[in-house]
Design a protein around this motif. Structure first.
Motif: not given
Ligand code: WQD
Length: 326
Positions: A65-67, A110-111, A162-165, A239-240
């Motif tokens: 269970e990961w956020d 959330q990725f 998602y956030v792509s860095l 994202l949170a």
């Protein structure tokens, strides 16, 4: 927050782990140790050994269970990707789709993706912002673009955010000296130059002295790995809080030439750095410099350790001690 770092034993992932641990988050690392280093993994993380290509392992790890999931598990040698695209397709594209599918199965929405400036290819204007056309020059860059495109589809169809860095040239080591394992067989300029100073390698080959730059050598935007790590924490918080999917550049916004890097490495190490001028490397643009305005504006991110002196000094601390112990 509970965060799973896939590929978290690698050069960037181990630094990212430190930033999350520092503020009390629970960190899991899934890594197959194809290039990751055990000595750089903090004992405070929950370590799982395995590959993102293995759905069974993903199912068992995701049961914790990961956020959020941070995806740093990829091969990254642009030159090699042009010689062995199938290897990059399998690990980077198939592996990522496998991971994205597992996130969907386990309701992880959330990725954070470790992406690259390599998605842009030859720049048509500078500094490069996120609106710059994405026409990768190498297959590695294409794999990152393909992952981004799939994330966009899963965002649209399955509620993933998602956030792509898009990192420019990642460099440097933990300024507090907690990371002492060097990358194996590096091909990037700064570790190569450090290996020469430390006596591990005889000379650095300068790939091209006839570029249309001030001193004729290639210019890049070097960004400190601790600054990159900080951006991952900010992306997770963003994202949170319910932020929409986002693509951002991470760079220092400073261009440094190969010549400048060698000169600073000489100044900081106090040691001679033998070099040899050779021809240009295939697919190398003359100059890449980021605009990071969007990361500043949306994530409140700012490079703090990305001066050339700080990048070289923190790296030299690692290579100097290894050189002395040889
Ligand atoms: C920097 C400069 C070289 C080695 C790569 C990937 C890119 C991204 C970042 C991950 C260039 C010159 C280099 C050497 C040299 N990776 N050079 N002698 O190619 O800008 O970017 O890392 O996302 O996708 O392609 O980095 O460190 O290899 O090169 O003269 O032995 O140093 O020509 O100008 P690059 P680099």
């Amino acid at each position: 927050m509970r965060v799973l770092l896939c590929g978290g034993a690698g050069y960037i992932g181990t630094h990212v782990a430190l930033e999350f641990l520092e503020r009390g988050d629970t960190v899991g690392i899934l890594d197959d140790f194809s290039s990751g280093l055990r000595e750089n993994v903090s004992p405070k993380v929950q370590l799982f050994e395995g590959s993102i290509l293995d759905s069974n392992i993903l199912d068992s790890v995701m049961g914790y269970e990961w956020d959020a999931v941070v995806h740093l598990a990829a091969f990254k040698a642009a030159g090699e990707s042009m010689l062995d695209p199938a290897k990059y397709a399998h690990n980077n594209i198939t592996g990522s789709l496998n991971l994205i599918a597992a996130c969907e199965r386990h309701g992880i929405r959330q990725f954070i993706l470790s992406s690259s400036a390599a998605v842009y290819g030859e720049p048509t204007y500078l500094p490069i912002d996120e609106k710059h056309p994405t026409v990768p020059e190498n297959y590695y860059g294409y794999t990152k673009l393909a992952i981004e495109e799939n994330l966009a589809w899963f965002a649209k169809l399955k509620g993933l955010r998602y956030v792509s860095l898009r990192y420019f040239n990642a460099a440097g080591y933990d300024p507090r000296g907690r990371m002492m394992g060097m990358e194996r067989n590096p091909a990037n300029l700064i570790p190569v130059v450090m290996e020469v100073a430390a006596g591990i390698r005889k000379k650095v080959q300068v790939f091209g002295c006839d570029y249309p730059t001030d001193d004729g050598t290639g210019v890049r935007d070097y960004v400190h790995v601790t600054d990159l790590a900080d951006a991952h924490v900010r992306a997770a918080d963003y994202l949170a809080k319910g932020g929409d999917s986002l693509v951002v550049n991470l760079g220092s916004e400073q261009g440094l030439s190969v010549r400048q890097i060698i000169d600073v490495a000489h100044k900081i190490s106090g040691l001679p750095i033998a070099e040899e001028a050779v021809g240009r490397r295939l697919g190398d643009p003359a100059k890449l410099v980021a605009s990071s305005a969007k990361a500043k504006e949306i994530l409140g991110w700012q490079a703090r350790y990305s001066t050339v002196d700080s990048i070289i000094a923190t790296t030299w601390k690692v290579y100097d001690s290894v050189g002395k112990n040889r």
